[in-house]
Write an enzyme that holds these catalytic residues in place. Structure first.
Site, PDB file in Angstrom:
ATOM      1  N   GLU A  94     -23.644  -1.299  -1.831  1.00 30.79           N
ATOM      2  CA  GLU A  94     -24.467   0.001  -1.982  1.00 30.79           C
ATOM      3  C   GLU A  94     -25.796  -0.060  -1.026  1.00 30.79           C
ATOM      4  O   GLU A  94     -26.089   0.910  -0.445  1.00 30.79           O
ATOM      5  CB  GLU A  94     -25.155  -0.121  -3.616  1.00 30.79           C
ATOM      6  N   GLU A  96     -18.939  -3.974 -10.556  1.00 27.75           N
ATOM      7  CA  GLU A  96     -19.720  -3.765 -11.687  1.00 27.75           C
ATOM      8  C   GLU A  96     -19.004  -3.614 -12.977  1.00 27.75           C
ATOM      9  O   GLU A  96     -19.137  -4.253 -14.189  1.00 27.75           O
ATOM     10  CB  GLU A  96     -20.796  -2.756 -11.468  1.00 27.75           C
ATOM     11  N   ALA A 108     -18.375   3.678  -7.385  1.00 28.30           N
ATOM     12  CA  ALA A 108     -18.582   4.966  -7.923  1.00 28.30           C
ATOM     13  C   ALA A 108     -18.171   5.726  -6.669  1.00 28.30           C
ATOM     14  O   ALA A 108     -18.088   5.501  -5.565  1.00 28.30           O
ATOM     15  CB  ALA A 108     -20.177   5.045  -8.069  1.00 28.30           C
ATOM     16  N   GLY A 145     -19.581  -0.200  -7.672  1.00 25.35           N
ATOM     17  CA  GLY A 145     -19.496   0.231  -9.429  1.00 25.35           C
ATOM     18  C   GLY A 145     -18.166  -0.673  -9.731  1.00 25.35           C
ATOM     19  O   GLY A 145     -17.805  -0.807 -10.946  1.00 25.35           O
TER      20      GLY A 145
HETATM   21  N1  CAA Z   1     -16.062   7.235  -3.471  1.00 26.67           N
HETATM   22  C1  CAA Z   1     -15.364   8.016  -2.991  1.00 26.67           C
HETATM   23  N2  CAA Z   1     -14.410   7.957  -2.143  1.00 26.67           N
HETATM   24  C2  CAA Z   1     -14.095   6.868  -1.634  1.00 26.67           C
HETATM   25  C3  CAA Z   1     -14.476   5.673  -1.879  1.00 26.67           C
HETATM   26  C4  CAA Z   1     -15.743   5.627  -2.885  1.00 26.67           C
HETATM   27  N3  CAA Z   1     -16.457   4.832  -3.430  1.00 26.67           N
HETATM   28  N4  CAA Z   1     -13.988   4.715  -1.577  1.00 26.67           N
HETATM   29  C5  CAA Z   1     -12.841   4.935  -0.658  1.00 26.67           C
HETATM   30  N5  CAA Z   1     -13.074   6.390  -0.858  1.00 26.67           N
HETATM   31  C6  CAA Z   1     -11.869   7.198  -0.291  1.00 26.67           C
HETATM   32  C7  CAA Z   1     -12.249   7.318   1.381  1.00 26.67           C
HETATM   33  O1  CAA Z   1     -13.224   8.324   1.426  1.00 26.67           O
HETATM   34  C8  CAA Z   1     -10.848   7.595   1.679  1.00 26.67           C
HETATM   35  O2  CAA Z   1     -10.616   9.215   1.252  1.00 26.67           O
HETATM   36  P1  CAA Z   1      -9.804  10.400   2.574  1.00 26.67           P
HETATM   37  O3  CAA Z   1      -8.816   9.877   2.677  1.00 26.67           O
HETATM   38  O4  CAA Z   1     -10.132  11.662   1.961  1.00 26.67           O
HETATM   39  O5  CAA Z   1     -10.956  10.112   3.670  1.00 26.67           O
HETATM   40  C9  CAA Z   1      -9.962   7.067   0.903  1.00 26.67           C
HETATM   41  O6  CAA Z   1     -10.718   6.669  -0.400  1.00 26.67           O
HETATM   42  C10 CAA Z   1      -9.475   5.593   1.424  1.00 26.67           C
HETATM   43  O7  CAA Z   1     -10.523   4.937   1.957  1.00 26.67           O
HETATM   44  P2  CAA Z   1     -10.534   4.729   3.518  1.00 26.67           P
HETATM   45  O8  CAA Z   1      -9.835   5.292   4.249  1.00 26.67           O
HETATM   46  O9  CAA Z   1     -12.113   4.250   3.794  1.00 26.67           O
HETATM   47  O10 CAA Z   1      -9.589   3.365   3.329  1.00 26.67           O
HETATM   48  P3  CAA Z   1     -10.096   1.715   4.187  1.00 26.67           P
HETATM   49  O11 CAA Z   1      -8.623   0.953   3.882  1.00 26.67           O
HETATM   50  O12 CAA Z   1     -10.221   2.200   5.673  1.00 26.67           O
HETATM   51  O13 CAA Z   1     -11.464   1.071   3.463  1.00 26.67           O
HETATM   52  C11 CAA Z   1     -13.078   0.439   1.921  1.00 26.67           C
HETATM   53  C12 CAA Z   1     -11.508   0.729   2.200  1.00 26.67           C
HETATM   54  C13 CAA Z   1     -13.563  -0.726   2.789  1.00 26.67           C
HETATM   55  C14 CAA Z   1     -12.980   0.165   0.536  1.00 26.67           C
HETATM   56  C15 CAA Z   1     -13.835   1.629   2.399  1.00 26.67           C
HETATM   57  O14 CAA Z   1     -12.968   2.634   1.667  1.00 26.67           O
HETATM   58  C16 CAA Z   1     -15.226   1.522   1.655  1.00 26.67           C
HETATM   59  O15 CAA Z   1     -16.080   1.052   2.283  1.00 26.67           O
HETATM   60  N6  CAA Z   1     -15.261   2.361   0.518  1.00 26.67           N
HETATM   61  C17 CAA Z   1     -16.586   2.437   0.050  1.00 26.67           C
HETATM   62  C18 CAA Z   1     -17.112   1.301  -0.646  1.00 26.67           C
HETATM   63  C19 CAA Z   1     -18.424   1.410  -1.208  1.00 26.67           C
HETATM   64  O16 CAA Z   1     -19.398   1.524  -0.581  1.00 26.67           O
HETATM   65  N7  CAA Z   1     -18.563   1.336  -2.564  1.00 26.67           N
HETATM   66  C20 CAA Z   1     -19.944   1.456  -3.237  1.00 26.67           C
HETATM   67  C21 CAA Z   1     -20.268   2.752  -3.894  1.00 26.67           C
HETATM   68  S1  CAA Z   1     -21.824   3.049  -4.404  1.00 26.67           S
HETATM   69  C22 CAA Z   1     -21.781   2.438  -6.124  1.00 26.67           C
HETATM   70  O17 CAA Z   1     -20.784   1.957  -6.606  1.00 26.67           O
HETATM   71  C23 CAA Z   1     -23.066   2.444  -6.866  1.00 26.67           C
HETATM   72  C24 CAA Z   1     -23.134   1.864  -8.200  1.00 26.67           C
HETATM   73  O18 CAA Z   1     -23.272   0.883  -8.071  1.00 26.67           O
HETATM   74  C25 CAA Z   1     -22.671   2.498  -9.249  1.00 26.67           C
END
Ligand code: CAA
Length: 257
Positions: free
Chosen positions: A131, A111, A65, A108
């Site tokens: 999460e 999911e 998400a 998400g």
């Molecule tokens: N939401 C918003 N933006 C996101 C994102 C997310 N879930 N995941 C990545 N991005 C964005 C980053 O903020 C970044 O944007 P900027 O360049 O503007 O800073 C861009 O995508 C690239 O990401 P990274 O620089 O972090 O890329 P990376 O290759 O170093 O790492 C990753 C990749 C490990 C996937 C890392 O991006 C990450 O950990 N992302 C979040 C994953 C996460 O926590 N997901 C769960 C979300 S909560 C949820 O989903 C709730 C639910 O159950 C419904």
């Protein structure tokens, strides 16, 4: 139809939806989910479409998400806005959906893949429910669907530690149906969907309904449900055609009747 966050195309009976927010690793913002729902509505109505594929990029199916959209949300925003409920549209689709997952399928993203009927994984796929690292828990079915896919122990491990699972582990524990090289993933998923789309659509839809029913009911009730559907198939022209074609040693011509 032009969308902002997804690409759509049809290929020989298959609707292909490609999540397309590369700069955010396909983070699932509300507008993207609305677009996926609209595309699915279109494919459900389109008589020429027999199955759907949802995919992302080679780097990310979807990284979850949209955290930036969620970060300032209050309890009332989430509760009154019924946050996440619109995602259920994917699980409610009547025609089959294959998730073609390469790269990250996190939160998400994992999911969303599990809402589809089965998951084909690229060999670089990484699944996770991180999460917990953000101070929340899965909210789009992760604690429920992942447990049904992989069992309690592994689901607890994934949800409580936030660790990722690679494609091989995901295949071993039944989260994905099979692994293909990431570069061939979309082609393989579309080919698989085309195979399904060539069968009788009503029979395909009833089969999907019956398999899904096994999650919702007891074995006996599920078996009765299956038996009723199975009997009802003898009222279709496609059953007559399918069996006649076998006897005549020819390819069946299903008419979705
Ligand atoms: N939401 C918003 N933006 C996101 C994102 C997310 N879930 N995941 C990545 N991005 C964005 C980053 O903020 C970044 O944007 P900027 O360049 O503007 O800073 C861009 O995508 C690239 O990401 P990274 O620089 O972090 O890329 P990376 O290759 O170093 O790492 C990753 C990749 C490990 C996937 C890392 O991006 C990450 O950990 N992302 C979040 C994953 C996460 O926590 N997901 C769960 C979300 S909560 C949820 O989903 C709730 C639910 O159950 C419904």
């Amino acid at each position: 139809m032009a969308y902002e966050h997804i690409l759509t195309e049809t290929r020989n009976g298959v609707g292909l939806i490609t999540l397309n927010r590369p700069k955010a690793l396909n983070a699932l913002c509300s507008d993207l989910i609305a677009e996926v729902s609209e595309a699915l509505d279109g494919y459900e109505k389109d008589e020429k479409i027999g199955a759907v594929v949802i995919t992302g990029s080679e780097k990310a199916f979807a990284a979850g998400a949209d955290i930036k959209e969620m970060s300032s949300m209050s309890y009332m925003d989430a509760y009154l806005g019924d946050f996440i409920t619109p995602w259920d549209r994917v699980a409610q689709n009547r025609k089959p959906i294959i998730a073609a997952v390469a790269g990250y399928a996190l939160g998400g993203g994992c999911e969303l893949a599990m809402m589809c009927d089965f998951i084909l994984a690229g060999d670089n796929a990484k699944f996770g429910q991180p999460e917990i690292t953000l101070g929340v828990m899965p909210g789009a079915g992760g604690s429920q669907r992942l447990t049904r896919f992989v069992g309690k122990s592994k689901a607890m491990d994934m949800c409580l530690t936030g660790r990722m699972m690679d494609a091989e582990e995901a295949e071993r524990c039944g989260l994905v149906s099979r692994i293909v090289p990431a570069g061939d993933l979309v082609e393989e998923a579309v080919k698989t969907a085309q195979k399904i789309a060539d069968f009788s659509l009503p029979i395909v839809m009833m089969t999907k309904e019956s398999v899904n029913r096994s999650y919702e009911t007891t074995l006996n009730e599920g078996l009765k449900f299956e038996r009723r559907l199975f009997h009802s198939m003898f009222a279709t022209e496609d059953q007559s055609e399918g069996m006649a074609a076998f006897v005549d040693k020819r390819k069946p011509q299903f008419k979705n009747k």
